[in-house]
Design a protein around this motif. Structure first.
Motif, PDB file in Angstrom:
ATOM      1  N   PRO A 199       0.826  -1.207   0.000  1.00 18.46           N
ATOM      2  CA  PRO A 199       0.000   0.000   0.000  1.00 18.46           C
ATOM      3  C   PRO A 199       0.860   1.257   0.000  1.00 18.46           C
ATOM      4  O   PRO A 199       2.048   1.229   0.340  1.00 18.46           O
ATOM      5  N   GLU A 200       0.246   2.342  -0.394  1.00 19.81           N
ATOM      6  CA  GLU A 200       0.992   3.610  -0.456  1.00 19.81           C
ATOM      7  C   GLU A 200       1.474   4.049   0.916  1.00 19.81           C
ATOM      8  O   GLU A 200       2.469   4.772   1.027  1.00 19.81           O
ATOM      9  N   THR A 201       0.767   3.643   1.966  1.00 18.58           N
ATOM     10  CA  THR A 201       1.165   4.045   3.319  1.00 18.58           C
ATOM     11  C   THR A 201       2.398   3.294   3.803  1.00 18.58           C
ATOM     12  O   THR A 201       3.013   3.692   4.791  1.00 18.58           O
ATOM     13  N   CYS A 202       2.741   2.179   3.145  1.00 19.48           N
ATOM     14  CA  CYS A 202       3.920   1.408   3.551  1.00 19.48           C
ATOM     15  C   CYS A 202       5.182   2.019   2.924  1.00 19.48           C
ATOM     16  O   CYS A 202       5.206   2.305   1.718  1.00 19.48           O
ATOM     17  N   THR A 203       6.186   2.182   3.720  1.00 18.51           N
ATOM     18  CA  THR A 203       7.438   2.772   3.234  1.00 18.51           C
ATOM     19  C   THR A 203       8.563   1.746   3.337  1.00 18.51           C
ATOM     20  O   THR A 203       8.429   0.721   4.011  1.00 18.51           O
TER      21      THR A 203
END
Length: 239
Positions: free
Chosen positions: A82-86
């Motif tokens: 997901p975009e929130t995962c870095t």
């Protein structure tokens, strides 16, 4: 896959132990003077029964699940963070895996996927438990009525007890929740070539399991609230 296998083992075990419990209740009440049959109500016999039935259920489930393997498939898109995962590289993906039965399991003449699913539906919840459970329940209720009349003859008017109603209603509830699940499994075994039906069947299985869980989780509470003998036994165990 492990979750699926455990659910399959316990679901079958639940049905078998339900029938066994009804049979033990009938035998213990019917033959009060038989010391051998009275031992069936001992916790040690219950533990041995659970262990034996568990082993048998594991063996049956292993026939199916040993032919199930995780494979990466082209029709399922790869997993993307997901975009929130870095912390992942750009355009990072992971292969998606699904449990798939070996092709040879479909082509075997006797012990194949259709046979396993069909027979499992018969033995697990659809035919054997619904046929035997009402018979044992009827015999149990008859013995409960005989015991009630004997108590009234000896002690006169006794306090009202709703054990017979409780046993009847719980048996009906068990059959209502179990029979559709077994029929669903049997239809799965007869219609493995209908992709649309199989998808609908898998969704229906989830809904039916919820009803089964609600039914079984409330049995203990209903027994304590409704039945005088159950409350007496619970107080004796606590003391």
């Amino acid at each position: 896959m492990l979750d699926m296998a455990i659910n399959d083992i316990l679901r079958r075990l639940y049905s078998w132990l339900t029938v066994l419990m009804a049979l033990i209740r009938f035998l213990v009440i019917k033959y009060l003077m038989n010391r051998t049959l009275q031992k069936l109500s001992n916790p040690s016999f219950g533990l041995k029964s659970v262990l034996i039935f568990t082993v048998v259920s594991i063996v049956i489930s292993s026939i199916y699940y040993t032919n199930l393997h995780l494979r990466d498939t082209s029709f399922i898109p790869p997993w993307k963070p997901p975009e929130t995962c870095t912390g992942y590289p750009e355009n990072y993906t992971e292969k998606s895996y699904v449990p798939i039965l070996d092709d040879s399991f479909f082509k075997r003449p006797w012990i194949n996927v259709e046979t396993c699913v069909f027979v499992d539906g018969v033995l697990k919840v659809s035919i054997v438990p619904p046929l035997t459970l009402p018979i044992f329940t009827f015999l149990l209720i008859r013995e409960l009525q005989i015991a009630k009349k004997n108590r009234q003859k000896v002690a006169g008017n006794s306090e009202p007890d709703h054990t017979t109603k409780m046993v009847t209603l719980m048996t009906i509830a068990t059959m209502i929740t179990d029979v559709p699940t077994g029929l669903n499994l049997i239809l799965n075994g007869l219609s493995t070539d209908w992709p649309g039906f199989l998808k609908l069947s898998s969704e229906l299985t989830i809904i039916l399991i919820v009803f089964v869980s609600l039914n079984t989780s409330t049995h203990c509470l209903i027994s304590l609230v409704v039945s005088g003998p159950y409350r007496k036994t619970a107080r004796q165990d606590q003391s």
